[in-house]
Design an enzyme around this catalytic site. Structure first.
Site, short mmCIF file in Angstrom:
data_model
loop_
_atom_site.label_atom_id
_atom_site.label_comp_id
_atom_site.label_asym_id
_atom_site.label_seq_id
_atom_site.Cartn_x
_atom_site.Cartn_y
_atom_site.Cartn_z
N GLN A 123 0.82 -1.20 -0.05
CA GLN A 123 -0.09 0.05 0.10
C GLN A 123 0.80 1.25 0.04
O GLN A 123 0.91 1.96 0.86
CB GLN A 123 -0.97 0.13 1.28
CG GLN A 123 -2.04 -1.21 1.10
CD GLN A 123 -2.90 -1.16 2.15
OE1 GLN A 123 -2.98 -0.21 3.16
NE2 GLN A 123 -3.71 -1.76 2.15
N ASP A 165 -0.67 -11.10 -3.44
CA ASP A 165 -1.37 -9.82 -2.77
C ASP A 165 -1.61 -8.84 -3.63
O ASP A 165 -1.18 -8.53 -4.85
CB ASP A 165 -0.37 -9.35 -1.88
CG ASP A 165 1.01 -8.78 -2.39
OD1 ASP A 165 1.58 -9.55 -3.29
OD2 ASP A 165 1.27 -7.69 -2.17
N GLU A 166 -2.40 -7.68 -3.34
CA GLU A 166 -2.57 -6.20 -4.03
C GLU A 166 -3.04 -6.67 -5.75
O GLU A 166 -2.28 -5.93 -6.55
CB GLU A 166 -1.57 -5.58 -3.83
CG GLU A 166 -1.24 -4.94 -2.55
CD GLU A 166 -0.18 -4.25 -2.13
OE1 GLU A 166 -0.26 -3.15 -1.18
OE2 GLU A 166 0.91 -4.19 -2.71
N ALA A 167 -3.69 -7.59 -6.14
CA ALA A 167 -3.93 -7.92 -7.31
C ALA A 167 -4.99 -7.03 -7.72
O ALA A 167 -6.17 -7.62 -8.18
CB ALA A 167 -4.15 -9.41 -7.70
#
Length: 537
Positions: free
Chosen positions: A3, A344-346
């Protein structure tokens, strides 16, 4: 995960006793001023006054003193560990410390493996010290190696220096019996945002070893760089590895480089866990091969720090040719049990595509004999039997997200805990920290230490916790001095959470033990952050 935008009685006695009390990279910014605290180190460090705190300590008797006549006695499997110990002790003591195959002799330091010592498990050890010598016993070589780290820390910090020091070299009398709380105790280094050489990684491996860390997680691919040669897709390293955050030259590891990292880690009883992040965090791969993009157009290389904008083309069969080739070649290079597939964070992958992708990829990992690890978003899909999920959430994350992870744990998916607002080593200590990020908040030394892996996630039983890991993301980290400043002194505390019994957990006691690690950091050339929360020696 990132993030970018936006022992009570024993400890009391140690506190009273202690109150009387190989790298050289440049500094990475100003350190906080030290608080007033203990005096210089004593000649004899109280038994158990180390990090991580041992499970059981029984002080008693006279100390053992290393002399020019000391030998290190070994047999068979303990021989290499004896040579390692001699290599640590010889430069500072100036003693010959011969490593001899002689268990029958008396005195000196005896390293012994006893298969009958089943209570010690794979990594436990017993250290007995007295006027006549020191005996380290373990059921397995890994336990003997962990015990050697305890022996090191019981000696004065000057033992870590590479030139002859004055001594004396005393080890307090008594018995330490020690086993780890959790089997998985890891540290992650992101070599994708900024590239680090094999020697820089070896230096970090040695630092981790002192604190009984047993897993080195290497983040080998991301939007900014692909760092490992893959023979069947050569442009991944040649082109995808040619840059890094800020536009530097990047770099990549040949297969021989990677093998050397694995070999060196194994010599310190650390298991390398390689990560290829997918389906997101894949811009370096997409830029290298147009055919991996749904529109057939390769994007430019990326040197920024945003996340969530890239995705492999889930409907394309060519994607799974790529995935299988990469996993096959990586598995062939990796003797360890695990292969981390990210996940993650796809944000550019729909949930349906994400689930379909994970359903296709996890069996490929199993096909090549490895166990899946994924970031905790994997629990929103269908984790494969035996898979591990790595939780990187924050205290402030929605309860539903935490319950999703806890439910997966109750259903059999083991959880590695890396809460970003406690265990992420790239978070700034304070607003004045020149390195690092702050999206998860500021993480001072007390916050990094003062949590319990067994109770962090409501509804997650402790038996579902595989262990802990301290990740170091490298958007702002580009040299070993930066690693030093951000990892130390937080990493030893997270290592203690993974190793030491919950009953030993006490911030006030820990901060004093940590303070007495300061001279050891300095002797090792570690330019650590002098947190004002710690009364540094």
């Amino acid at each position: 995960m990132r993030q970018r935008r936006t022992f009570p009685l024993l400890l009391s006695s140690l506190l009273l006793a202690g109150a009387a009390f190989s790298g050289s990279d440049a500094a990475a910014g100003p350190a906080a001023g030290p608080a007033a605290g203990p005096a210089a180190e004593p000649d004899v460090r109280p038994l158990g006054d180390i990090v991580p705190a041992p499970a059981s300590v029984a002080p008693g008797g006279e100390p053992y003193t290393l002399t020019r006549a000391t030998s290190i006695r070994v047999v068979d499997e303990s021989r290499e560990i004896g040579r390692y110990l001699a290599g640590v002790l010889r430069p500072s003591t100036g003693y010959p410390l011969p490593v001899v195959d002689d268990h029958a002799a008396r005195g000196g330091i005896l390293l012994r493996i006893d298969p009958r010592a089943t209570a010690l498990g794979d990594e436990g050890y017993e250290l007995r010290s007295g006027r006549g010598g020191v005996t380290l016993t373990a059921r397995a070589p890994a336990g003997l190696f962990r015990g050697v780290q305890t022996l090191r820390q019981q000696l004065p910090a000057a033992v870590e220096r590479r030139t002859v020091q004055s001594g004396p070299w005393k080890i307090a009398g008594g018995t330490v019996t020690d086993t780890p709380r959790f089997a998985y105790r890891g540290a992650m280094l992101d070599v994708s945002r900024h590239f680090f050489t094999v020697d820089q990684i070896k230096r970090y491996i040695d630092q981790l070893a002192l604190y009984k860390v047993n897993a080195l997680h290497l983040h080998l691919s991301d939007d900014q760089g692909w760092r490992l040669a893959i023979d069947s897709w050569p442009r991944l390293a040649e082109y995808g590895g040619s840059t890094q955050v800020g536009g530097g030259p990047g770099g990549s590891y040949s297969k021989d480089d990677y093998r050397e990292i694995v070999r060196y880690a194994a010599s310190r009883y650390q298991e390398v866990v390689p990560e290829i992040d997918m389906p997101g965090h894949t811009n370096a791969a997409l830029a290298s091969y147009a055919e991996l993009n749904c529109d057939g157009v390769a994007p430019p290389l990326y040197t920024g720090t945003n996340v969530g904008f890239s995705s492999l083309c889930v409907p394309k069969e060519r994607t799974y040719d790529f995935v299988e080739d990469v996993i096959r070649e990586l598995a062939e290079l990796t003797p360890g049990r695990y292969l981390h597939i990210g996940g993650d964070e796809a944000h550019s992958t729909s949930h349906a595509d994400y689930t379909a992708f994970m359903d296709r990829v996890q069996p490929v990992v199993a096909k090549y004999g490895k166990t899946v690890i994924g970031w905790h978003q994997l629990t929103g899909a269908r984790p494969a039997p035996g898979a591990l999920a790595q939780y990187w959430g924050l205290d402030r994350r929605p309860a539903a997200e935490k319950e999703q992870v806890a439910a997966a744990g109750r259903a059999g998916t083991r959880i590695i805990l890396s809460p970003a607002d406690r265990a992420y080593l790239d978070m700034k200590y304070t607003k004045d920290t020149p390195l690092g990020l702050s999206w998860a908040g500021y993480v001072e030394v007390d916050r990094a230490y003062d949590w319990d892996p067994g109770t962090l996630l409501p509804g997650l039983p402790e038996e579902a916790v595989a262990g802990v890991e301290a990740p170091l993301w490298t958007e702002t980290i580009s040299e070993s001095a930066h690693i030093d400043r951000m990892a130390f002194p937080r990493l030893p505390g997270i290592a203690e959470l993974g190793w030491s019994p919950a009953a030993t957990h006490d911030w006030e006691a820990y901060r004093l033990r940590l303070a007495r690690q300061g001279p050891r950091f300095e002797a090792l050339g570690i330019d650590y952050y002098r947190s004002p929360q710690v009364p540094w020696v």
